[in-house]
Design a protein around this motif. Structure first.
Motif, PDB file in Angstrom:
ATOM      1  N   LEU A 171      41.879  17.411 -19.708  1.00  0.00           N
ATOM      2  CA  LEU A 171      42.224  18.503 -20.614  1.00  0.00           C
ATOM      3  C   LEU A 171      41.043  18.869 -21.516  1.00  0.00           C
ATOM      4  N   ALA A 172      40.319  17.855 -21.978  1.00  0.00           N
ATOM      5  CA  ALA A 172      39.169  18.122 -22.845  1.00  0.00           C
ATOM      6  C   ALA A 172      38.118  18.963 -22.124  1.00  0.00           C
TER       7      ALA A 172
ATOM      8  N   SER B 251      50.414   8.476 -16.713  1.00  0.00           N
ATOM      9  CA  SER B 251      49.695   9.760 -16.680  1.00  0.00           C
ATOM     10  C   SER B 251      50.666  10.924 -16.886  1.00  0.00           C
ATOM     11  N   LEU B 252      51.825  10.854 -16.242  1.00  0.00           N
ATOM     12  CA  LEU B 252      52.828  11.892 -16.438  1.00  0.00           C
ATOM     13  C   LEU B 252      53.284  11.939 -17.884  1.00  0.00           C
ATOM     14  N   ASP B 253      53.556  10.791 -18.478  1.00  0.00           N
ATOM     15  CA  ASP B 253      54.009  10.760 -19.862  1.00  0.00           C
ATOM     16  C   ASP B 253      52.959  11.364 -20.791  1.00  0.00           C
TER      17      ASP B 253
ATOM     18  N   ALA C 249      53.050  15.230 -20.356  1.00  0.00           N
ATOM     19  CA  ALA C 249      54.233  15.854 -20.942  1.00  0.00           C
ATOM     20  C   ALA C 249      54.224  15.795 -22.468  1.00  0.00           C
ATOM     21  N   ALA C 250      53.516  14.832 -23.032  1.00  0.00           N
ATOM     22  CA  ALA C 250      53.428  14.725 -24.490  1.00  0.00           C
ATOM     23  C   ALA C 250      52.455  15.734 -25.086  1.00  0.00           C
ATOM     24  N   GLU C 251      51.702  16.432 -24.241  1.00  0.00           N
ATOM     25  CA  GLU C 251      50.696  17.380 -24.709  1.00  0.00           C
ATOM     26  C   GLU C 251      51.182  18.810 -24.465  1.00  0.00           C
TER      27      GLU C 251
END
Length: 243
Positions: free
Chosen positions: A74-75, A95-97, A100-102
């Motif tokens: 993402l960065a 990785s999924l968590d 989804a937190a972002e």
């Protein structure tokens, strides 16, 4: 994932392990061999373990490197609006968590080929790790072989975050190595939008893989290291498709 080692044979379902030892929750035979879900400890402090073909593959004790896989991608996409990410390999769900937190992520696609792992997350014990993320409306869980999905999917992604086996230099399942071959990397490049990012988890650094990424037409190749309690660091290999 964490660096693999040969594990003791799992216990039969329903039996009790020695004190502090693992208890088998499920064992399945699939097209790629045997996969076993175990739990060490009870309650919120318990650790889930996944064993593939008798080899320790991953556990839920420390997800720093799997989370970095998503954060680093993402960065690299700074400035893009609602980028689409594909996570290759569900594992224990770190990785999924993280994705989804972002809220910055748009579409989140997870591809997992082991039916047992999909079941453990959708309706089994691993729901406690990934349930919130799987219920996120941005998330789509696809039961498929990643290589086939990359070759046939019409969608293109801003980021591919791959946590397949133990990385390019050490695969427990033999046919996983083809993902890191010139043809597999070409499929990854084709699945990315211009300027998109490929992030690959590995149990150890690989200068050879960095060379393979450059030879496959990627740019901005680098490796981020994540220290572990013992042994060589986990790493995330990063590369971009030219804009």
């Amino acid at each position: 994932m964490v660096t693999p080692s040969h594990a003791a044979l799992p216990q039969a379902p329903g039996t009790h392990a020695p004190e502090d030892g693992p208890v088998t929750l499920d064992r399945r035979d699939g097209p790629h061999g045997e996969v076993v879900l175990r739990r060490r400890g009870a309650g919120s402090g318990g650790v889930f373990e996944i064993i593939a073909n008798g080899c320790f593959l991953m556990d839920s004790s420390d997800g720093r490197s799997e989370r970095l896989l998503v954060r680093a991608a993402l960065a690299e996409l700074s400035g893009r609006t609602d980028p689409a990410v594909l996570i290759g390999g569900l594992g224990v769900g770190f990785s999924l968590d993280e994705a989804a937190a972002e809220p910055a992520w748009g579409r989140i696609t997870v591809v997992e080929r082991e039916a047992a792992i999909v079941d453990w997350h959708r309706e089994g014990p691993l729901d406690e790790l990934s349930g919130r993320a799987l219920r996120d409306p941005r998330t789509a869980l696809v039961h498929a072989d990643l290589k086939e999905h990359l070759r046939t999917a019409r969608d293109r992604y801003d980021a591919l975050c791959l946590d397949i086996d133990n990385g390019p230099d050490w695969t427990v399942t033999r046919d996983n190595s083809s993902l890191y071959s010139p043809a597999g990397l070409a499929d990854c490049r084709a699945a990315l939008r211009p300027g998109g990012v490929l992030a690959v988890w590995s149990a150890r650094p690989s200068g050879e893989f960095e060379t393979s990424l450059r030879n496959a037409g990627f740019c901005r190749v680098r490796t981020d290291e994540i220290p572990v309690a013992r042994g060589v660091p986990d790493v995330v290999h990063l590369a971009a498709r030219p804009a």
